[in-house]
Write a protein that holds these residues in place. Structure first.
Motif, short mmCIF file in Angstrom:
data_model
loop_
_atom_site.label_atom_id
_atom_site.label_comp_id
_atom_site.label_asym_id
_atom_site.label_seq_id
_atom_site.Cartn_x
_atom_site.Cartn_y
_atom_site.Cartn_z
N ARG A 174 0.83 -1.21 0.00
CA ARG A 174 0.00 0.00 0.00
C ARG A 174 0.85 1.25 0.00
NH1 ARG A 174 -5.50 0.07 -0.72
NH2 ARG A 174 -5.66 1.86 0.65
N ASP A 196 -3.31 -0.89 -5.93
CA ASP A 196 -4.22 0.20 -6.25
C ASP A 196 -5.30 -0.22 -7.24
OD1 ASP A 196 -2.88 2.27 -4.73
OD2 ASP A 196 -1.25 2.06 -6.17
N LEU A 197 -4.94 -1.06 -8.17
CA LEU A 197 -5.88 -1.51 -9.21
C LEU A 197 -5.73 -3.01 -9.39
CD1 LEU A 197 -4.83 0.99 -12.04
CD2 LEU A 197 -6.77 1.26 -10.50
N ALA A 236 -11.75 -1.37 1.61
CA ALA A 236 -11.47 -0.12 0.89
C ALA A 236 -11.81 -0.26 -0.59
CB ALA A 236 -10.00 0.26 1.05
N ARG A 237 -11.72 -1.47 -1.11
CA ARG A 237 -11.95 -1.72 -2.53
C ARG A 237 -13.44 -1.88 -2.85
NH1 ARG A 237 -8.89 -4.16 -6.71
NH2 ARG A 237 -6.98 -3.45 -5.72
N LEU A 275 -15.98 -7.32 -11.12
CA LEU A 275 -15.95 -6.06 -11.88
C LEU A 275 -17.11 -5.16 -11.42
CD1 LEU A 275 -14.57 -4.58 -14.32
CD2 LEU A 275 -16.37 -5.55 -15.74
N GLN A 276 -18.29 -5.76 -11.30
CA GLN A 276 -19.46 -4.97 -10.85
C GLN A 276 -19.25 -4.40 -9.47
OE1 GLN A 276 -22.76 -7.65 -10.91
NE2 GLN A 276 -23.12 -7.43 -13.10
N ARG A 277 -18.59 -5.15 -8.60
CA ARG A 277 -18.45 -4.72 -7.20
C ARG A 277 -17.24 -3.83 -6.96
NH1 ARG A 277 -19.79 -10.19 -3.75
NH2 ARG A 277 -21.86 -10.56 -4.62
N GLY A 278 -16.49 -3.54 -8.01
CA GLY A 278 -15.36 -2.64 -7.84
C GLY A 278 -14.09 -3.33 -7.36
N TRP A 304 -10.88 -3.62 -11.69
CA TRP A 304 -11.02 -2.35 -12.42
C TRP A 304 -11.25 -2.60 -13.91
CZ3 TRP A 304 -7.10 -0.05 -15.73
CH2 TRP A 304 -7.46 1.22 -16.18
N LEU A 318 -3.90 8.02 -0.11
CA LEU A 318 -3.57 7.18 1.07
C LEU A 318 -3.85 7.95 2.36
CD1 LEU A 318 -0.16 5.49 0.14
CD2 LEU A 318 -2.38 4.39 0.39
N ASP A 349 -7.61 7.88 3.15
CA ASP A 349 -8.33 6.60 3.13
C ASP A 349 -8.43 6.11 4.57
OD1 ASP A 349 -9.24 4.07 2.88
OD2 ASP A 349 -7.77 3.43 1.39
N ASP A 350 -9.59 6.31 5.17
CA ASP A 350 -9.69 5.93 6.58
C ASP A 350 -9.93 4.43 6.77
OD1 ASP A 350 -12.24 5.93 5.72
OD2 ASP A 350 -13.02 7.40 7.14
#
Lengths: 256, 282
Positions: free
Chosen positions: B122, B148-149, B178-179, B199-202, B205, B241, B244-245
């Motif tokens: 991270r 990140d992706l 977080a994703r 993909l739908q849920r993020g 990417w 970063l 991003d809590d």
């Protein structure tokens, strides 16, 4: 009323329109100041129940108009600082704000969309944050975007730059409503009318509560964000990339 | 044509440092397909050394992304991939069963080492991209989502079937949460998430249309990221970063402690033994 931002009020619904259609409503320093003043005035009007933010012409907002301030660090800082205040003012309105996005919402324009509570757009619209492509850090929008779509998606969108279509933007949560392009404004109005049916005190209390759950979106964070963005725009990487972009625009190879 | 990358080998992990048009890209490759890239001691040794090399190549200790540009020639994009048909199947269960100590020190060590890898991935000042084909499960899913992706092939799948082992996936919770907002079904049901759903849920990417097009998508993604402004990209990543809590030092530490709290319990020892009893030895 300013000529850069026009205002219409009817039945408790105020519509603010960005009014620089010849440059796709690019956010100049003057336009940002006018918009800020308009939002502050509307915020204190107790008869207002909903704000709709739109753009005159074919494009909601093509982003920051950096050409005139590129080499002026002071003006650049003022521009980003005032834009951050516009976003905070939209978040702090005691009633809902709806962005009505036709054509495109790019960079700072997409930031305005995300500062509003709701956003309606159409499938063919282009939305996104291409800042990193131009050597710019989209710091001002990042805290709002993280809240809007989550940290992971915000990371993907801001780090990969570029733009996405309206339908995909809706799937990702950048916009909340999708409508056919000819029905965009009537859809925004229909949403506004639905919101007007709610209790104004309940809506104001709910917005206050939602803001309290976002403690990181505050004056201090937004000031630091504006400073960071302004600093990075002054550095050679961004200056060179932006100058190259302006030259392409002058040659007509990219839109104004 | 690109010259071959410089390859550093760390046991079952390789680090490829690319040049020419891919200059600025480093790829961490897991290379133990026979064991489905299981995270055992040797794999963790290799991963830690590869991440350490990435930290050096990205200049992570030599600049602060919010106040200065990255060093010249620094690596700006780090990809993580695997050879074979599995991205990473999670902890090496056979090693855990073979660990005779009932207090399960090996499991505790794996959890701590995974948490360390997630934290360091991270924190890299480069943009990190996981390239996932086949299963990315448990610790493998955590490695994928710590980047990140994530880009993936249609046969990719993600999930945390760790409750079947009496192990809490909490250690991976911050990076997954977080994703995507689908942590509850993933962690509680142990649901396996296919690529399209991911993909739908993020979680993912971008998805390659076919498995054999994943490498091409990875190259295209790397080229696109390398074309961004290095200064802007590093600053944007650090700023994200900082805000991003879900993922910060405290949340990662708390998550690790939650997973460690079950280690050495009767449930965990019994279920790990049960899970491996039906599997042939690799």
């Amino acid at each position: 009323m300013s000529e850069l931002v026009s205002e219409q009020a009817r039945d408790g619904i105020v519509t603010l329109s960005l009014n620089r259609p010849d440059v796709r409503n690019a956010l100049s320093l003057e336009l940002i100041h006018s918009l800020h003043a308009s939002i502050e005035r509307v915020a204190s009007d107790t008869t207002v129940r909903v704000l709709i933010l739109r753009g005159e012409g074919k494009v909601f907002c093509s982003g920051m108009d950096l050409r005139g301030v590129l080499s002026d660090a002071k003006k650049m800082g003022e521009m980003l600082h005032t834009l951050s205040r516009v976003m905070l003012a939209l978040r702090r309105l005691p009633f809902p704000a709806i962005a009505c996005v036709r054509g495109a919402a790019i960079g700072g324009g997409c930031g305005l969309l995300n500062a509003c509570d709701l956003g309606v757009t159409h499938a063919e619209a282009k939305l996104g944050y291409p800042e990193v492509d131009l050597g710019i850090c989209p710091a001002v929008i990042a805290p709002l975007l993280i809240r809007r779509i989550g940290a992971g998606r915000a990371r993907a969108i801001l780090l990969t730059g570029g733009v996405i279509g309206g339908a995909e933007a809706c799937q990702w949560g950048l916009a909340t409503h999708l409508a056919p392009e000819p029905e965009l404004e009537s859809s925004a109005l229909a949403i506004a009318n639905r919101l007007c049916a709610g209790g104004p005190k309940a809506l104001a209390a709910t917005k206050r509560w939602l803001a309290e759950m976002e403690p990181e979106i505050n004056d201090e964070t937004m000031d630091r964000a504006a400073e960071l963005s302004a600093k990075i725009i002054q550095e050679p990487e961004a200056q060179q990339r932006l100058m190259a972009r302006f030259e392409k625009r002058d040659r007509g190879t990219v839109p104004p | 044509m690109n010259p071959a990358p410089t390859i550093h080998r760390f046991g079952p992990v390789e680090l490829h440092n690319h040049s020419n048009e891919l200059s600025g890209l480093a790829t961490i490759r897991l290379c133990d397909p026979d064991r489905r890239q299981a995270l055992g001691s040797a794999m963790f040794d290799g991963l830690e050394l590869a991440i350490e090399k990435c930290e050096a190549l990205t200049g992570s200790s030599r600049f602060h992304p919010l106040s200065e540009p990255p060093p010249a020639n620094a690596v700006r994009v780090v990809m993580m991939e695997s050879n074979g048909t599995t991205f990473c199947s999670g902890f090496d269960l056979r090693a855990l069963v073979d660990d005779p100590d009932p207090s399960q020190p090996l499991l505790a060590s794996f959890l701590r080492r995974l948490a360390g890898c997630l934290r360091r991935l991270r924190a890299l000042p480069a943009v990190s991209v996981s390239v996932v084909q086949g299963p990315a499960l448990a610790g493998g899913c955590a490695l994928a989502t710590a980047c990140d992706l994530t880009i993936a092939s249609p046969d990719a799948c993600f999930g945390y079937p760790t409750h079947l082992l009496g192990v809490s996936p909490a250690v991976s919770g911050p990076v997954f949460h977080a994703r995507s907002n689908s942590a509850r079904p993933a962690f509680l049901e142990g649901e396996k998430i296919d690529a399209a759903t991911a993909l739908q849920r993020g979680i993912v990417w971008a998805l390659a249309p076919h498995t054999d097009q994943l490498a091409s998508l990875a190259r295209q993604t790397a080229m696109s990221l390398l074309a961004k402004g290095p200064r802007a990209l590093a600053a944007t990543k650090q700023w994200l970063l900082d805000h991003d809590d879900c993922v910060n030092h405290k949340s990662l530490q708390n998550a690790l402690q939650a997973s460690l709290s079950l280690v050495g319990g009767e449930e965990s020892r019994r279920l790990v033994r049960h899970a491996t009893s039906a599997r042939p030895r690799a």
